[in-house]
Design a protein around this motif. Structure first.
Motif, PDB file in Angstrom:
ATOM      1  N   SER A 105       0.823  -1.203   0.000  1.00  0.00           N
ATOM      2  CA  SER A 105       0.000   0.000   0.000  1.00  0.00           C
ATOM      3  C   SER A 105       0.864   1.264   0.000  1.00  0.00           C
ATOM      4  N   ARG A 106       0.599   2.143  -0.957  1.00  0.00           N
ATOM      5  CA  ARG A 106       1.342   3.395  -1.020  1.00  0.00           C
ATOM      6  C   ARG A 106       0.862   4.364   0.054  1.00  0.00           C
ATOM      7  N   LYS A 107      -0.290   4.088   0.638  1.00  0.00           N
ATOM      8  CA  LYS A 107      -0.754   4.911   1.762  1.00  0.00           C
ATOM      9  C   LYS A 107       0.005   4.546   3.034  1.00  0.00           C
ATOM     10  N   GLU A 108       0.270   3.266   3.187  1.00  0.00           N
ATOM     11  CA  GLU A 108       1.009   2.796   4.369  1.00  0.00           C
ATOM     12  C   GLU A 108       2.503   3.055   4.233  1.00  0.00           C
ATOM     13  N   VAL A 110       4.608   5.384   2.268  1.00  0.00           N
ATOM     14  CA  VAL A 110       4.592   6.572   1.411  1.00  0.00           C
ATOM     15  C   VAL A 110       5.889   6.709   0.628  1.00  0.00           C
TER      16      VAL A 110
END
Length: 136
Positions: A105-108, A110
């Motif tokens: 995940s690119r949210k997790e 960054v």
């Protein structure tokens, strides 16, 4: 430990069994012996041509589909090869491919190459190796 380099080598290993899966990775194995020459398709070379040295062979597949940035792909591959070098010499002589099968995940994570991503990849690949590699 040798690294897989050519497409026929990767294809020969991917034709083998999936021996373990985690959330993000799959571990493929193909035991290196004379009998595996028949499992390789007619278009590719014999096993002895593909794997000239009887050793442990390792490859990492990190597709752009699951890791968009080159920095992330290279970071994941480095972690795979580092964990493999520590873990697989105690395993049997075989060819192994660690394949990324889902994105991180690119949210997790960054940053494209953060310490958190490295640790997550390292711990998951280690769990994958423990689950899939037979104890020597």
């Amino acid at each position: 430990m040798q690294r897989l380099q050519t497409r026929p080598q990767f294809q020969a290993v991917l034709a083998g069994a999936i021996v373990a899966r985690t959330t993000h990775f799959a571990l493929h194995r193909n035991v290196l012996n004379v009998m595996n020459a028949q499992t390789v398709s007619a278009k590719t070379h014999a096993t002895s041509d593909l794997f000239p040295i009887q050793d442990t062979w390792v490859g990492a597949m990190v597709p752009k589909r699951w890791a968009k940035r080159a920095v992330t792909r290279n970071t994941i591959k480095r972690q795979i090869y580092t964990v493999s070098a520590d873990f697989l010499p105690q395993a049997s002589q075989a060819a192994w491919v660690v394949r990324l099968r889902r994105d991180f995940s690119r949210k997790e994570f960054v940053s494209a190459s953060s310490e958190a991503l490295k640790q997550a990849v390292r711990s998951e690949v280690l769990a994958l190796m423990r689950a899939g590699a037979p104890a020597a």
